[in-house]
Design a protein around this motif. Structure first.
Motif, PDB file in Angstrom:
ATOM      1  N   LEU A 101       0.832  -1.208   0.000  1.00 37.48           N
ATOM      2  CA  LEU A 101       0.000   0.000   0.000  1.00 37.48           C
ATOM      3  C   LEU A 101       0.867   1.259   0.000  1.00 37.48           C
ATOM      4  O   LEU A 101       0.565   2.225  -0.703  1.00 37.48           O
ATOM      5  CB  LEU A 101      -0.939  -0.007   1.208  1.00 37.48           C
ATOM      6  N   GLU A 102       1.958   1.232   0.751  1.00 38.21           N
ATOM      7  CA  GLU A 102       2.885   2.369   0.755  1.00 38.21           C
ATOM      8  C   GLU A 102       3.457   2.614  -0.637  1.00 38.21           C
ATOM      9  O   GLU A 102       3.603   3.766  -1.064  1.00 38.21           O
ATOM     10  CB  GLU A 102       4.029   2.114   1.748  1.00 38.21           C
ATOM     11  N   GLU A 103       3.737   1.550  -1.345  1.00 35.33           N
ATOM     12  CA  GLU A 103       4.247   1.694  -2.712  1.00 35.33           C
ATOM     13  C   GLU A 103       3.204   2.356  -3.602  1.00 35.33           C
ATOM     14  O   GLU A 103       3.515   3.273  -4.369  1.00 35.33           O
ATOM     15  CB  GLU A 103       4.640   0.322  -3.264  1.00 35.33           C
ATOM     16  N   ILE A 104       1.960   1.911  -3.500  1.00 40.32           N
ATOM     17  CA  ILE A 104       0.870   2.493  -4.281  1.00 40.32           C
ATOM     18  C   ILE A 104       0.709   3.981  -3.955  1.00 40.32           C
ATOM     19  O   ILE A 104       0.516   4.812  -4.840  1.00 40.32           O
ATOM     20  CB  ILE A 104      -0.458   1.749  -4.014  1.00 40.32           C
ATOM     21  N   LEU A 105       0.794   4.298  -2.669  1.00 42.85           N
ATOM     22  CA  LEU A 105       0.570   5.675  -2.217  1.00 42.85           C
ATOM     23  C   LEU A 105       1.821   6.542  -2.291  1.00 42.85           C
ATOM     24  O   LEU A 105       1.795   7.711  -1.889  1.00 42.85           O
ATOM     25  CB  LEU A 105       0.030   5.664  -0.779  1.00 42.85           C
ATOM     26  N   GLU A 106       2.912   5.953  -2.804  1.00 41.84           N
ATOM     27  CA  GLU A 106       4.185   6.660  -2.949  1.00 41.84           C
ATOM     28  C   GLU A 106       4.679   7.209  -1.617  1.00 41.84           C
ATOM     29  O   GLU A 106       5.154   8.344  -1.514  1.00 41.84           O
ATOM     30  CB  GLU A 106       4.065   7.762  -3.996  1.00 41.84           C
ATOM     31  N   LEU A 107       4.575   6.360  -0.580  1.00 42.19           N
ATOM     32  CA  LEU A 107       5.055   6.712   0.752  1.00 42.19           C
ATOM     33  C   LEU A 107       6.330   5.935   1.040  1.00 42.19           C
ATOM     34  O   LEU A 107       6.565   4.881   0.449  1.00 42.19           O
ATOM     35  CB  LEU A 107       4.004   6.357   1.809  1.00 42.19           C
ATOM     36  N   ASP A 108       7.131   6.432   1.968  1.00 37.86           N
ATOM     37  CA  ASP A 108       8.327   5.714   2.382  1.00 37.86           C
ATOM     38  C   ASP A 108       7.932   4.402   3.056  1.00 37.86           C
ATOM     39  O   ASP A 108       6.872   4.312   3.696  1.00 37.86           O
ATOM     40  CB  ASP A 108       9.152   6.555   3.358  1.00 37.86           C
ATOM     41  N   THR A 109       8.798   3.394   2.947  1.00 33.27           N
ATOM     42  CA  THR A 109       8.566   2.104   3.578  1.00 33.27           C
ATOM     43  C   THR A 109       8.432   2.286   5.084  1.00 33.27           C
ATOM     44  O   THR A 109       9.121   3.099   5.690  1.00 33.27           O
ATOM     45  CB  THR A 109       9.730   1.142   3.261  1.00 33.27           C
ATOM     46  N   ASN A 110       7.527   1.511   5.675  1.00 28.20           N
ATOM     47  CA  ASN A 110       7.250   1.532   7.119  1.00 28.20           C
ATOM     48  C   ASN A 110       6.684   2.862   7.604  1.00 28.20           C
ATOM     49  O   ASN A 110       6.856   3.235   8.757  1.00 28.20           O
ATOM     50  CB  ASN A 110       8.492   1.141   7.928  1.00 28.20           C
ATOM     51  N   THR A 111       5.991   3.566   6.711  1.00 27.74           N
ATOM     52  CA  THR A 111       5.329   4.818   7.072  1.00 27.74           C
ATOM     53  C   THR A 111       3.974   4.545   7.713  1.00 27.74           C
ATOM     54  O   THR A 111       3.588   5.204   8.666  1.00 27.74           O
ATOM     55  CB  THR A 111       5.121   5.709   5.825  1.00 27.74           C
ATOM     56  N   LEU A 112       3.253   3.561   7.177  1.00 32.83           N
ATOM     57  CA  LEU A 112       1.895   3.278   7.639  1.00 32.83           C
ATOM     58  C   LEU A 112       1.898   2.327   8.827  1.00 32.83           C
ATOM     59  O   LEU A 112       2.634   1.343   8.849  1.00 32.83           O
ATOM     60  CB  LEU A 112       1.072   2.661   6.506  1.00 32.83           C
ATOM     61  N   SER A 113       1.026   2.618   9.795  1.00 30.51           N
ATOM     62  CA  SER A 113       0.859   1.725  10.945  1.00 30.51           C
ATOM     63  C   SER A 113      -0.472   0.984  10.851  1.00 30.51           C
ATOM     64  O   SER A 113      -0.641  -0.074  11.428  1.00 30.51           O
ATOM     65  CB  SER A 113       0.898   2.521  12.244  1.00 30.51           C
TER      66      SER A 113
END
Length: 77
Positions: free
Chosen positions: A10-22
């Motif tokens: 999901l982080e990849e899809i949302l273009e977020l850094d790895t381990n950003t989402l909790s």
């Protein structure tokens, strides 16, 4: 399904850094959550987990944890 693997995808899809989402994040508060991300999540669920998420079910999702639960629900069906 490993929750962290799902969050990383999901982080990849949302273009977020790895381990950003909790998981506690509200989708509406994520700047990159848009119609393209919405469709990408449906495609990712199909490709990685071989499940089909209906768009109307995804529209009801409020948080990242809700999204994880929806995928797990489909996997256990």
């Amino acid at each position: 399904m490993n929750k962290q693997e799902f969050l990383n995808a999901l982080e990849e899809i949302l273009e977020l850094d790895t381990n950003t989402l909790s998981g506690a994040e509200t989708l509406a508060d994520i700047d990159t959550w848009d119609s393209l991300a919405f469709l990408s999540v449906i495609a990712m669920a199909d490709e990685h987990f071989n499940i089909v998420i209906q768009g109307d079910k995804l529209e009801q999702i409020q948080s990242v944890d809700d999204l994880v639960s929806l995928v797990q629900e489909h996997l256990s069906a």
